[in-house]
Write an enzyme that holds these catalytic residues in place. Structure first.
Site, mmCIF file in Angstrom:
data_model
loop_
_atom_site.group_PDB
_atom_site.id
_atom_site.type_symbol
_atom_site.label_atom_id
_atom_site.label_comp_id
_atom_site.label_asym_id
_atom_site.label_seq_id
_atom_site.Cartn_x
_atom_site.Cartn_y
_atom_site.Cartn_z
ATOM 1 N N PRO A 1 0.926 -1.309 0.203
ATOM 2 C CA PRO A 1 0.042 -0.070 0.137
ATOM 3 C C PRO A 1 0.796 1.311 0.020
ATOM 4 O O PRO A 1 1.708 1.473 0.767
ATOM 5 C CB PRO A 1 -0.770 -0.174 1.319
ATOM 6 C CG PRO A 1 -0.407 -1.111 1.888
ATOM 7 C CD PRO A 1 0.693 -1.892 1.229
ATOM 8 N N GLU A 2 0.408 1.992 -0.887
ATOM 9 C CA GLU A 2 1.461 3.518 -0.699
ATOM 10 C C GLU A 2 0.490 4.580 -0.070
ATOM 11 O O GLU A 2 -0.648 4.199 0.464
ATOM 12 C CB GLU A 2 1.378 3.852 -2.239
ATOM 13 C CG GLU A 2 2.310 2.806 -3.031
ATOM 14 C CD GLU A 2 3.343 3.537 -3.997
ATOM 15 O OE1 GLU A 2 3.529 4.899 -3.868
ATOM 16 O OE2 GLU A 2 3.615 3.138 -5.135
ATOM 17 N N HIS B 1 -2.120 -16.390 9.648
ATOM 18 C CA HIS B 1 -1.316 -15.138 9.593
ATOM 19 C C HIS B 1 -1.768 -13.862 10.451
ATOM 20 O O HIS B 1 -1.472 -12.745 10.136
ATOM 21 C CB HIS B 1 -1.053 -14.515 8.196
ATOM 22 C CG HIS B 1 -0.328 -15.889 7.233
ATOM 23 N ND1 HIS B 1 0.708 -16.496 7.579
ATOM 24 C CD2 HIS B 1 -1.103 -16.408 6.287
ATOM 25 C CE1 HIS B 1 0.893 -17.369 6.644
ATOM 26 N NE2 HIS B 1 -0.095 -17.468 5.775
ATOM 27 N N ARG C 1 3.234 -11.926 4.940
ATOM 28 C CA ARG C 1 4.425 -12.021 4.515
ATOM 29 C C ARG C 1 5.198 -11.443 5.688
ATOM 30 O O ARG C 1 6.504 -11.366 5.477
ATOM 31 C CB ARG C 1 4.519 -11.283 3.206
ATOM 32 C CG ARG C 1 3.941 -11.958 2.075
ATOM 33 C CD ARG C 1 4.082 -11.229 0.569
ATOM 34 N NE ARG C 1 5.545 -11.300 0.134
ATOM 35 C CZ ARG C 1 5.979 -10.480 -0.592
ATOM 36 N NH1 ARG C 1 5.284 -9.794 -1.564
ATOM 37 N NH2 ARG C 1 7.339 -10.325 -0.965
ATOM 38 N N ARG D 1 20.563 18.738 -4.982
ATOM 39 C CA ARG D 1 20.957 17.197 -4.597
ATOM 40 C C ARG D 1 21.569 16.757 -5.874
ATOM 41 O O ARG D 1 20.899 16.831 -6.901
ATOM 42 C CB ARG D 1 19.873 16.379 -4.335
ATOM 43 C CG ARG D 1 19.284 16.864 -3.057
ATOM 44 C CD ARG D 1 18.572 15.837 -2.269
ATOM 45 N NE ARG D 1 18.385 16.085 -0.849
ATOM 46 C CZ ARG D 1 18.963 15.493 0.254
ATOM 47 N NH1 ARG D 1 19.749 14.398 -0.136
ATOM 48 N NH2 ARG D 1 19.176 16.010 1.289
#
Ligand SMILES: [Zn+2]
Length: 279
Positions: free
Chosen positions: A2-3, A106, A125, A160
């Protein structure tokens, strides 16, 4: 994984469902990976606490906790407040369900709530992380992209020498911008992912910040309609996806100029761009 927009959507969904509820008891699984704070600390912070609110910081979900039935001490009531912090990792999910709902394989944490429901953390996971912090003590690093003002953004990015794509993904600069949204933002700002940040003009950086915010806001708006599915169902439904303009479209025609989209690897991550539209 998920972002930011997904995490925002999940946090909003959880805020609606569990704010005001009280954690009666906590069960934590035996697997050590999900526990970034000791199990005893997590349980102590959560048990008998009221969930005052749920919000997103970067890609973390932060539960603001208040101890119930605790008389203010000399240090004031705030001294008993804490935060429960959940990072979903690759496959973590938070489920709000009835206690009789089957406990999925899980499942690493079960919070029994005073309302009779349960809040469960499921993560096949095991890249997800659970931790606790004293209230206000959690620092997600970087600046919040949706709140970033241009001057601050400019100070962080100008000068940068790294490729702009790497700078966008650097969580110490902006928190929560992942691979997909970085590629989409760079396309909208017409900047190639490999361009060194130091070669990008002030105007272009302005355009980039606007694009980052635009892409994230659009994705959040789309995610909003699938809140309930994600938060408490079986998790396969996922989110309505933002229509990707470059991400995952290698070899397909650019939606603006029809040039095939290119894929390159920068710092181990796939980057997609239009060699004609982006300079
Ligand atoms: Zn193009």
């Amino acid at each position: 994984m998920p972002e930011l927009p997904e995490v925002e959507t999940i946090a909003r969904g959880l805020a609606k469902r569990v704010s005001g509820d009280v954690v009666e008891s906590v069960w934590l699984g035996q697997k050590p990976e999900p526990l970034k704070s000791p199990a005893r600390e997590i349980a102590a912070a959560l048990e008998h606490s009221r969930i005052a609110g749920v919000r997103r910081m970067g890609k973390h979900i932060v539960f603001d906790l208040e101890k119930n039935n605790v008389r203010p001490t000399k240090l004031g009531a705030a001294s008993t407040a804490a935060q429960w912090i959940v990072h979903l990792g690759m496959s973590g999910r938070l489920q709000v369900c009835e206690p009789q709902a089957e406990v999925l394989k899980h499942t690493h944490a079960i919070l029994k709530l005073a309302s009779g429901r349960e809040l469960r953390f499921v993560d096949p996971r095991r890249f997800g992380r659970l931790s606790v912090a004293h209230a206000g003590g959690f620092d997600a690093g970087g600046i919040e992209p949706l709140d970033a003002d241009f001057d601050h953004f400019l100070t962080l990015f100008r000068g940068r020498k790294t490729p702009i794509k790497s700078a966008l993904l650097n969580q110490k600069l902006l928190r929560g911008v992942g691979n997909i949204y970085a590629d989409e933002s760079l396309f909208r700002a017409a900047i190639r992912p490999r361009r060194r940040a130091s070669t990008i003009t002030r105007d272009q950086l302005g355009k980039l910040l606007t694009s980052v915010k635009e892409v994230l806001r659009e994705a959040i708006a789309l995610g909003g309609s699938s809140i309930s599915d994600y938060v408490d169902a079986d998790g396969e439904e996922g989110f309505f996806q933002l229509q990707h303009r470059v991400y995952g479209r290698e070899g397909e025609p650019c939606l603006v100029c029809k040039t095939p989209i290119k894929r390159i690897v920068i710092a181990g991550r796939s980057s997609h761009y239009c060699p004609n539209c982006q300079k």
